[in-house]
Design an enzyme around this catalytic site. Sequence first.
Site, mmCIF file in Angstrom:
data_model
loop_
_atom_site.group_PDB
_atom_site.id
_atom_site.type_symbol
_atom_site.label_atom_id
_atom_site.label_comp_id
_atom_site.label_asym_id
_atom_site.label_seq_id
_atom_site.Cartn_x
_atom_site.Cartn_y
_atom_site.Cartn_z
ATOM 1 N N ASP A 105 24.755 -14.248 -3.798
ATOM 2 C CA ASP A 105 23.608 -14.907 -4.453
ATOM 3 C C ASP A 105 22.517 -13.845 -4.566
ATOM 4 O OD1 ASP A 105 21.433 -16.399 -5.185
ATOM 5 O OD2 ASP A 105 21.351 -17.601 -3.377
ATOM 6 N N HIS A 113 23.537 -18.383 1.445
ATOM 7 C CA HIS A 113 22.381 -17.922 2.230
ATOM 8 C C HIS A 113 22.753 -17.453 3.636
ATOM 9 C CE1 HIS A 113 18.934 -19.610 -0.476
ATOM 10 N NE2 HIS A 113 19.851 -18.926 -1.129
ATOM 11 N N ASP A 123 23.513 -18.402 -11.977
ATOM 12 C CA ASP A 123 23.196 -18.386 -10.537
ATOM 13 C C ASP A 123 24.400 -18.969 -9.798
ATOM 14 O OD1 ASP A 123 21.827 -18.149 -8.081
ATOM 15 O OD2 ASP A 123 19.930 -18.709 -9.011
ATOM 16 N N GLU A 167 13.211 -14.508 -7.299
ATOM 17 C CA GLU A 167 13.652 -15.903 -7.496
ATOM 18 C C GLU A 167 13.596 -16.672 -6.196
ATOM 19 O OE1 GLU A 167 16.563 -19.285 -7.633
ATOM 20 O OE2 GLU A 167 16.563 -17.537 -6.346
ATOM 21 N N GLU A 168 13.979 -15.996 -5.117
ATOM 22 C CA GLU A 168 14.124 -16.687 -3.829
ATOM 23 C C GLU A 168 12.794 -17.180 -3.264
ATOM 24 O OE1 GLU A 168 16.898 -17.616 -2.798
ATOM 25 O OE2 GLU A 168 18.450 -16.209 -3.402
ATOM 26 N N HIS A 220 18.998 -13.609 -11.325
ATOM 27 C CA HIS A 220 18.012 -12.966 -10.444
ATOM 28 C C HIS A 220 18.678 -11.870 -9.622
ATOM 29 C CE1 HIS A 220 18.894 -14.818 -6.448
ATOM 30 N NE2 HIS A 220 19.225 -15.900 -7.105
HETATM 31 ZN ZN LIG Z 1 20.322 -17.586 -6.408
#
Ligand SMILES: [Zn+2]
Length: 334
Positions: free
Chosen positions: A163, A303, A222, A199-200, A56
């Site tokens: 990410d 994150h 990922d 995706e998130e 992603h």
């Molecule tokens: Zn991810």
Amino acid sequence: MLLVESECGNEREFSEYCAKLLEQYTGPENISIDRLNNVIAYIGDRTKKKIMLTAHLDELSMIVTGITDEGFVNVYRVGGVDRRTLLSAEVTVAGNDGIICSTPPHLTKPGEGNKVPEYKNIYIDLGLKADEVKKRVKIGDRVRIKAPVTELLNGRFASKALDNKLCCFAILTALRKLKKLIAHKELDCCIVVMFASEEEVGSRGATVGTYGIEPDEALVLDVTFAKQADAPGHGLGEGAVIEFSSFFDRKLMKAVDKAAKDRGIKHQYEANGAAYGTDADTIPVIGNGVRTGLISIPVRYMHTPVEVGDMDDVESAADILAAYLRTYEIGGEE
Ligand SMILES: [Zn+2]
């Protein structure tokens, strides 16, 4: 790559950036960006077995939900932003520099000093009066967190959005390793690269993209958790993680594992009962079904604006992808 923003649902700029990077592997007629900002590239003969490599491309962000009478901007998260990292962060709102307000420790109420405020109590200060803010900022505008890319020692680095840009980069690195085979049409398969959007907020891009591609197999990349001082996880720098789950095609993952072992590529393992919280949860059940597997790259502090990764793990992931695809080499060893 890390400097081009790709906030979830607003990825177009980064999609175009990625589409350009794919042009060295296939003609522009084989590369497209769809309505949801997915980048899809067909590399090779489309009548052959379609093996999708996907990561992603969206990143976490925030969205403007209101403007107070005093001119402070209210926000809400887009994706799983770690609220603890927000206070006193630098941001841009619709291109205007700002900072996220923080209550001085002297003024917090007893017992509240260590509490992280809810979004309704998180505000951005642009330094302007309300009427000026309202001219420049509208509800629905996106908020970008400013974060530098910091090189650490030992081939490690810290940045926001590792990410999942790290995995986009790993796929591009795998293609680079296969460049000769691709150029000489020596692979008996069609590689389909999909850099998926949204995706998130629930694998929305991957759902639409996969439906159109109808791949025979999909390898999803990922990030996963790396061990850190205060939490368990995989060894950082000890290789990409080959994942097993009831959702994944066991034969495919065993073949990936064998390819990694045969070529002596360092790797780690993880097994999970079912869902992983990645696009690999969704892709297996799209259309008539897709044989799917997942390879992860460990990062610390997921994150946050300071996710930490290790170049060795990116290299390992790229090597594993390339090793698996080399099993399709025409006249090759297998
Ligand atoms: Zn991810």
